[in-house]
Design an enzyme around this catalytic site. Structure first.
Site, PDB file in Angstrom:
ATOM      1  CD  GLU A  42      42.105  53.905  38.293  1.00 18.88           C
ATOM      2  OE1 GLU A  42      41.433  54.397  39.254  1.00 18.88           O
ATOM      3  OE2 GLU A  42      42.388  52.739  38.187  1.00 18.88           O
ATOM      4  CB  CYS A  69      42.671  41.010  58.081  1.00 20.74           C
ATOM      5  SG  CYS A  69      41.127  41.903  58.062  1.00 20.74           S
TER       6      CYS A  69
END
Length: 348
Positions: free
Chosen positions: A36, A207
């Site tokens: 990460e 969307c």
């Protein structure tokens, strides 16, 4: 809506998601955390090689905690944003000191570690421990901004709060690790910045950006800035044994704490600076090149001094050292400096 969102995303992930990334096998807290941090500001294709070298040298959190800073920075060299590596190193030491050598499973304790913000903490808890925590990295912001039709720059406080609410609402109670990877994958491979592949997106029917033809406008971008250009002369002093003189940079400014080459503001004072370190007789100008930082461009003019004879004071100075080619690989060097030193003999 949230369960439908997650279910569609997970069905897509089962067929198309990335399941063979090196930090997924095993997907433990240390490896998730390292990946990460490396993935901040850096693409997966670039990170994979760095990740494998890093865990090859420092396979556990305790190994990272006990390593010296030069080792950590050498493994990080080339990834940039070196403060991330120092935060990793210090956080690992804190985990050994306070958490029995493990990444804490408590959100507050995890987020209190250096360099771990809300999204990184959520990713660690979700992917390593299967706990229900949302994430909001750059890929996720882009997916949610377009899906919900959110205008305004994602970094603005009001927009970020809105995005966190959506991130939390969509995060399912089950298969959290897969969902977290799925939404990052969607942003990285389908809902990309330019020309997203909306026809392949499992969320396209709901969307807003796809429906209203706003994918080129969302997320809203900051106005482009003209970055300034600076210049420097890098002094390559090499002795008869072909060792190169390096200096450790100070704790502030660019490349803090890394080993680098001495520098001069221009070629006129390069000689006087070089003479402080060694007796020199000649210099050769090498090809100039440009290194681009996020906030400025650096024009670099390398000047090579062969057969330099070191002054005695250099040996007594812990911030300066003569290094062989083999020693260079063990030190944290800025990427352009490492590349320059590796290529010297190819260009002279």
């Amino acid at each position: 809506m949230s369960s439908s969102f997650a279910q569609r995303l997970l069905r897509w992930f089962d067929r198309h998601g990335r399941k063979d990334l090196p930090w997924q096998h095993p997907r433990d807290a240390y490896r998730v955390w390292l990946s990460e941090v490396m993935l901040q500001q850096t693409q997966v294709s670039t990170v994979i090689g760095y990740f494998e070298r890093f865990v090859g040298a420092l396979p556990t959190l305790r190994d990272l905690a006990s390593a010296d800073e030069d080792t950590v920075l050498a493994l990080w060299s080339g990834l940039g944003y070196y403060r991330r590596a120092r935060f990793l190193h210090r956080a690992a030491q804190i985990c050994v000191e306070r958490h029995n050598g493990e990444m804490p499973r408590d959100y507050e304790a995890l987020a209190a570690l250096p360099g771990i913000g809300r999204s990184t903490a959520g990713a660690i808890l979700a992917q390593a421990y299967g706990m229900r925590f949302p994430i909001l990295d750059g890929n996720v912001k882009r997916v949610l901004t377009r899906y919900h039709g959110i205008h305004g720059q994602p970094g603005q406080s009001a927009v970020e709060k809105q995005l966190w609410r959506h991130a939390d609402a969509h995060t399912p109670a089950e298969r959290v690790a897969d969902y977290t990877q799925a939404i990052m994958d969607l942003g990285a491979t389908i809902c990309v910045r330019s020309r997203p592949a909306c026809e392949a997106c499992p969320l396209q029917n709901d969307c807003v950006a796809c429906r209203d033809n706003l994918t080129a406008q969302l997320p809203s971008r900051k106005p482009a800035k003209v970055i300034p250009t600076r210049s420097t002369v890098m002094l390559i002093l090499r002795d008869a044994q072909r060792r190169v003189l390096l200096e450790r940079r100070g704790p502030v400014g660019v490349w803090p704490g890394l080993w680098s080459l001495p520098e001069a503001t221009d070629s006129d004072n390069a000689w006087s600076i070089a003479q402080k370190f060694a007796r020199i007789e000649d210099a050769q100008a090498l090809a100039s090149f440009v290194h681009v930082f996020s906030h400025y461009r650096l024009d670099i003019e390398p000047l090579l001094f062969e057969d330099a004879v070191a002054h005695r004071g250099v040996a007594d100075n812990p911030l300066q050292r003569w290094c062989s080619a083999n020693e260079l690989t063990t030190l944290g060097l800025p990427a352009p400096v490492r590349e320059l030193l590796l290529k010297i003999d190819e260009v002279i």
